[in-house]
Design an enzyme around this catalytic site. Structure first.
Site, PDB file in Angstrom:
ATOM      1  N   GLU A  85       0.898  -1.165   0.225  1.00 40.88           N
ATOM      2  CA  GLU A  85       0.199   0.036   0.046  1.00 40.88           C
ATOM      3  C   GLU A  85       0.718   1.246  -0.015  1.00 40.88           C
ATOM      4  O   GLU A  85       2.035   1.110   0.471  1.00 40.88           O
ATOM      5  CB  GLU A  85      -0.849   0.062   1.221  1.00 40.88           C
ATOM      6  N   HIS A  95      -7.673   3.830   6.452  1.00 38.35           N
ATOM      7  CA  HIS A  95      -7.153   3.482   7.838  1.00 38.35           C
ATOM      8  C   HIS A  95      -5.868   4.439   7.950  1.00 38.35           C
ATOM      9  O   HIS A  95      -5.206   4.833   7.076  1.00 38.35           O
ATOM     10  CB  HIS A  95      -6.821   2.053   8.179  1.00 38.35           C
TER      11      HIS A  95
END
Lengths: 289, 351
Positions: free
Chosen positions: A209, A247
């Site tokens: 990510e 998140h």
């Protein structure tokens, strides 16, 4: 990290009486996991589908050994739950809970470094070895026993990769979501080591990510230690800089943390990279053995 | 969440860390001369005209009025802070930050603080790892580094207080720039930039600040995009955006609808998406683990019924309770796709 650690015999659930805890305890049992007990402070003597509930891990250990604990307690109590498991010397701790404050994770990491416990997560879906064991919340029905090792920072993307491979008839030996928090336990390299050393694994899927730099350590590890093919996808190619996407780990702080920079570095170190999940799946499955 | 300067300084004062004498600028001044400071959460305030010294009541009134309407990088202040000017000898830099790679709290310092601190070479900064009991040693090193041997005790005390606050208040950043050494030898925090960990809100019922926490689950990427996206989980939501772009379409937004997709949250998402005038199709990509597909399907059906101008949907659902969801959607003649590839292909035809 070694394979025996993941398949420890006696598994307990911390927070077993909560709604997530009890729901997923049933699902884990259905997927072949040997859940022997659960804990919730103050609820000793109850049971969840016949699984005995204890107040604490130490109480469980008076009756039986504990190899693995899966944690479902709410974020406000998760630090205490993880530290309890570390203090009780539980070899493998899988923490599903999301939203744990970063200062709590700082303390947990300090305790972990002085212990022999291995922590997966937090804020992760856990581990599935299709047909063998499920520690967490990965939907077992979408898995297929086989020879691929998947490791991912993102939960739902872990499922996506697994289900996509299953659809193509390509099975998995390990499906591991390590979680998206900026500070966590097990990282990519622990999982790459596991996959490289397991003769049953012939292909590796790594999903990273934006944010943080762990993909760089993974790439260095691949260059030095991994001889099996690694298929990599880093998500967030279209993420704007300085904006948090979901998140806390998913924030692009600098160019080094971008999906493109990480993808380039992984490729230079021998990984076969893709720029979307669909092309990743095509790449893995077109190399069918 | 980010705090404004005056909120940050209030927290510093709770530990008796010296800050300039101040008041929130109202109709009249408590004292003059004063420095008026626009309370906006961005750097470069001084250059933009958001920090001004005023000497008398007339200047105070005129400048306060001017600053209150001055937009700086998209922000106009709700609050203006007025401070007693400092008699500055030196401007230093001091910050505490969490280093994610090493999972530790790091102190960073520089001899030349102030507005140009970013121009200093990265390797010139003093970097120390802080842990319980290390404040005295760190204060000593800081005094040596700043070349302020007579301030050793004061710096040890300051580091100790900052470290305690950093932990107690769940900070992820605490930056004092500049830390001013006055001509009378006092160390004063002339500015304060503090970021708190949103996840720790549950143990700080007293946290209440001017700025709202930044929204992280819905982000506009391109207002002229032709495809809107809804997914669950940050990773899958980012991957959906990547896949849309990879297939030659223009993603308008990132939306992580999370585990609790219900009628209200889906309706809210649809309403925001209809504000993008170029969107031709909405891709919904849900992989249900904790989420249940049938609940998502019911939410989609109910929300869709409430909007007339909703663009067509390309829905992909998978995971827990998929069969029930497929049945529900088929009853409404809403097509459902088995995988993301098919949903993308369906979307492509509509753009």
């Amino acid at each position: 990290m070694n394979a025996q650690l993941l398949t420890g015999k006696n598994v307990i659930v911390q927070g077993i009486t909560g709604s997530h805890g009890s729901f997923h305890t049933r699902a884990m049992i259905a997927a072949g996991t040997n859940i022997v007990a659960g804990t919730t402070p103050g609820k000793a003597g109850q049971n969840v589908d016949g699984i005995p509930v204890y107040n604490s891990i130490v109480d469980v250990q008076n009756d039986m050994s504990v190899d693995t604990s899966v944690i479902f307690v709410p974020a406000a109590f998760a630090k205490s739950a993880i530290l309890e498991a570390i203090d009780a010397k539980v070899p493998l701790i899988v923490c599903i809970t999301e939203g744990i404050p970063i200062h709590d994770m700082l303390q947990i990491r300090q305790h972990l470094e002085k212990s022999s416990s291995q922590l997966i997560g937090p804020n992760c879906p856990g581990i599935l070895m299709p047909g063998i064991i499920k520690l967490g919340i990965i939907p077992a029905a979408m898995g297929l026993a086989g020879t691929v090792g998947i490791v991912s920072r993102s939960g739902t993307l872990t499922y996506e990769a697994m289900a996509g491979l299953t659809e193509y008839g390509v099975g998995q030996k390990y499906v591991i979501g390590i979680g998206g928090d900026p500070i966590n336990g097990t990282g990519f390299t622990d999982c790459l080591e596991l996959f490289q050393n397991d003769p049953d694994v012939d292909r590796i899927v790594l999903i990273g990510e934006i944010g943080g730099t762990t993909e760089y350590q993974a790439a260095d590890y691949i260059a030095e230690h991994v001889s099996k093919p690694v298929y990599a996808y880093v998500t967030g190619h279209h993420a704007p800089e300085g904006v948090q996407l979901g998140h806390a780990g998913a924030i692009l702080g600098s160019q080094q943390e971008s999906a493109k920079a990480k993808t380039d570095y992984l490729r230079r170190n021998g990984a076969r990279t893709s720029t979307s999940i669909t092309s990743l799946l095509t790449a893995v499955t077109s190399d069918k053995k | 969440m980010k705090l404004l300067e005056y909120e940050g300084k209030k927290i510093l004062q709770t530990s008796n860390i010296a800050v300039p004498k101040s008041f929130v600028a109202g109709e009249s001044a408590d004292f003059l001369p004063a420095v008026l400071k626009s309370q906006v959460p961005v750097g470069g305030r001084g250059k933009a005209g958001g920090v001004v010294i005023v000497k008398d009541d007339a200047e105070y009134t005129a400048e306060r009025e001017k600053i209150s309407h001055l937009e700086i990088k998209g922000y106009t202040p709700k609050t203006i802070l007025a401070e007693q000017p400092l008699d500055i000898d030196r401007e230093l830099y001091l910050s505490l930050v969490i280093d994610k790679a090493t999972a530790s709290t790091e102190l960073m310092a520089h001899k030349r603080g102030g507005v140009e601190v970013e121009d200093n070479a990265a390797e010139d900064f003093l970097k120390l790892t802080l842990e319980t009991g290390s404040a005295d040693a760190a204060g000593q090193q800081l005094a040596d580094y700043y070349d302020l041997p007579d301030k050793t005790f004061a710096l040890q005390d300051l580091v100790e207080k900052l470290y305690v606050l950093f932990n107690q208040q769940d900070m992820t950043l605490l930056e004092i720039n500049p830390l001013v050494l006055t001509k009378t030898g006092e160390l004063v925090a002339a500015d304060a930039k503090i970021t708190l960990d949103d996840a720790a809100q549950f143990r700080h019922p007293d946290w209440s600040f001017e700025l709202d926490p930044v929204e992280t689950n819905f982000v506009t990427l391109d207002e002229t995009g032709n495809v809107a996206t809804i997914a669950n989980g940050a990773g899958l939501a980012m991957a959906t955006v990547d896949a849309v772009a990879d297939n030659g379409m223009k993603p308008a937004n990132f939306l992580d609808i999370g585990g609790g997709a219900n009628e209200a949250s889906v309706l809210a998402a649809f309403k925001r998406i209809t504000e993008y005038s170029h969107v031709k199709v909405i891709i919904i990509n849900i992989f249900a683990g904790i989420t249940r597909c049938d609940e998502v399907a019911r939410a989609i059906i109910a929300a869709r019924a409430q909007l007339d101008d909703l663009p067509p949907l390309a829905i992909r659902l998978a995971g827990t309770n998929y069969e029930q969801a497929a049945k529900l959607l088929q009853q409404q003649n809403i097509p459902i796709h088995a995988n993301l590839d098919q949903a993308l292909a369906a979307a492509k035809e509509l753009t």
